[in-house]
Design a protein around this motif. Structure first.
Motif, PDB file in Angstrom:
ATOM      1  N   ARG A   1       0.882  -1.102  -0.112  1.00  0.00           N
ATOM      2  CA  ARG A   1       0.067   0.014   0.036  1.00  0.00           C
ATOM      3  C   ARG A   1       0.798   1.361  -0.072  1.00  0.00           C
ATOM      4  NH1 ARG A   1      -4.643  -2.007   4.033  1.00  0.00           N
ATOM      5  NH2 ARG A   1      -5.907  -3.371   2.598  1.00  0.00           N
ATOM      6  N   SER A   2       1.939   1.359   0.542  1.00  0.00           N
ATOM      7  CA  SER A   2       2.880   2.307   0.851  1.00  0.00           C
ATOM      8  C   SER A   2       3.530   2.534  -0.507  1.00  0.00           C
ATOM      9  CB  SER A   2       3.866   2.296   1.771  1.00  0.00           C
ATOM     10  OG  SER A   2       3.519   2.199   3.071  1.00  0.00           O
ATOM     11  N   TRP A   3       3.922   1.684  -1.312  1.00  0.00           N
ATOM     12  CA  TRP A   3       4.632   1.553  -2.511  1.00  0.00           C
ATOM     13  C   TRP A   3       3.507   2.171  -3.543  1.00  0.00           C
ATOM     14  CZ3 TRP A   3       3.118  -1.162  -7.105  1.00  0.00           C
ATOM     15  CH2 TRP A   3       4.020  -0.797  -8.104  1.00  0.00           C
ATOM     16  N   ARG A   4       2.242   1.653  -3.362  1.00  0.00           N
ATOM     17  CA  ARG A   4       1.366   1.996  -4.305  1.00  0.00           C
ATOM     18  C   ARG A   4       0.844   3.445  -3.931  1.00  0.00           C
ATOM     19  NH1 ARG A   4       0.400   0.886  -8.926  1.00  0.00           N
ATOM     20  NH2 ARG A   4      -0.750   2.430  -9.599  1.00  0.00           N
ATOM     21  N   LYS A   5       0.829   4.006  -3.186  1.00  0.00           N
ATOM     22  CA  LYS A   5       0.592   5.181  -2.797  1.00  0.00           C
ATOM     23  C   LYS A   5       1.559   6.396  -3.188  1.00  0.00           C
ATOM     24  CE  LYS A   5      -1.157   8.551   0.692  1.00  0.00           C
ATOM     25  NZ  LYS A   5      -1.725   8.813   1.885  1.00  0.00           N
ATOM     26  N   TYR A   6       3.043   5.845  -3.118  1.00  0.00           N
ATOM     27  CA  TYR A   6       4.050   6.520  -3.686  1.00  0.00           C
ATOM     28  C   TYR A   6       4.159   6.618  -5.343  1.00  0.00           C
ATOM     29  CZ  TYR A   6       8.913   6.918  -5.207  1.00  0.00           C
ATOM     30  OH  TYR A   6       9.973   7.604  -6.145  1.00  0.00           O
ATOM     31  N   ARG A   7       3.764   5.333  -5.969  1.00  0.00           N
ATOM     32  CA  ARG A   7       3.736   5.423  -7.526  1.00  0.00           C
ATOM     33  C   ARG A   7       2.659   6.368  -7.921  1.00  0.00           C
ATOM     34  NH1 ARG A   7       7.863   5.139  -9.841  1.00  0.00           N
ATOM     35  NH2 ARG A   7       6.536   5.586 -11.592  1.00  0.00           N
ATOM     36  N   ASP A   8       1.325   6.331  -7.074  1.00  0.00           N
ATOM     37  CA  ASP A   8       0.381   6.779  -7.622  1.00  0.00           C
ATOM     38  C   ASP A   8       0.824   8.508  -7.541  1.00  0.00           C
ATOM     39  OD1 ASP A   8      -1.342   4.636  -8.066  1.00  0.00           O
ATOM     40  OD2 ASP A   8      -2.456   4.937  -6.310  1.00  0.00           O
ATOM     41  N   THR A   9       1.169   9.056  -6.437  1.00  0.00           N
ATOM     42  CA  THR A   9       1.674  10.176  -6.220  1.00  0.00           C
ATOM     43  C   THR A   9       2.722  10.844  -6.978  1.00  0.00           C
ATOM     44  OG1 THR A   9       1.152  10.093  -3.589  1.00  0.00           O
ATOM     45  CG2 THR A   9       2.527  11.938  -4.436  1.00  0.00           C
ATOM     46  N   TYR A  10       3.653   9.788  -7.318  1.00  0.00           N
ATOM     47  CA  TYR A  10       4.758  10.325  -8.142  1.00  0.00           C
ATOM     48  C   TYR A  10       4.200  10.453  -9.673  1.00  0.00           C
ATOM     49  CZ  TYR A  10       9.527  10.042 -10.498  1.00  0.00           C
ATOM     50  OH  TYR A  10      10.237  10.480 -11.220  1.00  0.00           O
ATOM     51  N   ASP A  11       3.390   9.450 -10.154  1.00  0.00           N
ATOM     52  CA  ASP A  11       2.720   9.468 -11.501  1.00  0.00           C
ATOM     53  C   ASP A  11       1.862  10.664 -11.553  1.00  0.00           C
ATOM     54  OD1 ASP A  11       3.971   7.041 -11.980  1.00  0.00           O
ATOM     55  OD2 ASP A  11       2.233   5.826 -11.705  1.00  0.00           O
ATOM     56  N   GLU A  12       1.090  11.049 -10.726  1.00  0.00           N
ATOM     57  CA  GLU A  12       0.213  12.266 -10.957  1.00  0.00           C
ATOM     58  C   GLU A  12       0.902  13.747 -10.821  1.00  0.00           C
ATOM     59  OE1 GLU A  12      -3.186  12.662 -11.390  1.00  0.00           O
ATOM     60  OE2 GLU A  12      -3.006  10.561 -11.659  1.00  0.00           O
ATOM     61  N   LEU A  13       2.015  13.678  -9.980  1.00  0.00           N
ATOM     62  CA  LEU A  13       2.826  14.765 -10.108  1.00  0.00           C
ATOM     63  C   LEU A  13       3.612  14.977 -11.163  1.00  0.00           C
ATOM     64  CD1 LEU A  13       3.982  15.092  -6.516  1.00  0.00           C
ATOM     65  CD2 LEU A  13       2.286  16.520  -7.530  1.00  0.00           C
ATOM     66  N   SER A  14       4.213  13.772 -11.962  1.00  0.00           N
ATOM     67  CA  SER A  14       5.100  13.843 -13.015  1.00  0.00           C
ATOM     68  C   SER A  14       4.124  14.071 -14.213  1.00  0.00           C
ATOM     69  CB  SER A  14       5.401  12.393 -13.497  1.00  0.00           C
ATOM     70  OG  SER A  14       6.473  12.026 -12.138  1.00  0.00           O
ATOM     71  N   LYS A  15       2.911  13.991 -14.405  1.00  0.00           N
ATOM     72  CA  LYS A  15       1.829  14.454 -15.316  1.00  0.00           C
ATOM     73  C   LYS A  15       1.924  15.891 -15.417  1.00  0.00           C
ATOM     74  CE  LYS A  15      -0.927  10.225 -15.240  1.00  0.00           C
ATOM     75  NZ  LYS A  15      -2.155   9.686 -14.836  1.00  0.00           N
ATOM     76  N   LEU A  16       2.080  16.666 -14.419  1.00  0.00           N
ATOM     77  CA  LEU A  16       1.943  18.127 -14.299  1.00  0.00           C
ATOM     78  C   LEU A  16       2.872  18.742 -15.293  1.00  0.00           C
ATOM     79  CD1 LEU A  16       0.736  18.841 -10.483  1.00  0.00           C
ATOM     80  CD2 LEU A  16      -0.734  18.505 -12.674  1.00  0.00           C
ATOM     81  N   SER A  17       2.511  19.808 -15.824  1.00  0.00           N
ATOM     82  CA  SER A  17       3.615  20.652 -16.462  1.00  0.00           C
ATOM     83  C   SER A  17       4.493  21.419 -15.591  1.00  0.00           C
ATOM     84  CB  SER A  17       2.924  21.612 -17.527  1.00  0.00           C
ATOM     85  OG  SER A  17       2.248  22.644 -16.533  1.00  0.00           O
ATOM     86  N   ASN A  18       5.501  22.106 -16.061  1.00  0.00           N
ATOM     87  CA  ASN A  18       6.355  22.922 -15.265  1.00  0.00           C
ATOM     88  C   ASN A  18       5.723  24.035 -14.645  1.00  0.00           C
ATOM     89  OD1 ASN A  18       8.727  20.780 -15.637  1.00  0.00           O
ATOM     90  ND2 ASN A  18       9.440  22.149 -17.165  1.00  0.00           N
ATOM     91  N   ARG A  19       4.902  24.645 -15.331  1.00  0.00           N
ATOM     92  CA  ARG A  19       4.084  25.916 -14.819  1.00  0.00           C
ATOM     93  C   ARG A  19       3.343  25.502 -13.766  1.00  0.00           C
ATOM     94  NH1 ARG A  19       3.757  31.222 -14.470  1.00  0.00           N
ATOM     95  NH2 ARG A  19       1.700  31.797 -13.932  1.00  0.00           N
TER      96      ARG A  19
END
Length: 49
Positions: A10-28
């Motif tokens: 669950r910890s790994w999954r939350k890490y991946r979900d957070t990482y993936d969502e933030l990575s999708k955002l533009s630099n702006r």
């Protein structure tokens, strides 16, 4: 033992979900949130605790 495995997954999954969502955002978008692209991993690790 099963609780430990479940917790780690669950910890790994939350890490991946957070990482993936933030990575999708533009630099702006990240800048508007006060986040640098290099901060994504740190933020995702903190969120997964």
């Amino acid at each position: 033992m099963l609780d430990t495995i479940t917790h780690r997954f669950r910890s790994w999954r939350k890490y991946r979900d957070t990482y993936d969502e933030l990575s999708k955002l533009s630099n702006r978008e990240l800048h508007d949130l006060g986040i640098g692209r290099t901060d994504i991993e740190f933020i995702a690790r903190r969120a997964s605790r």
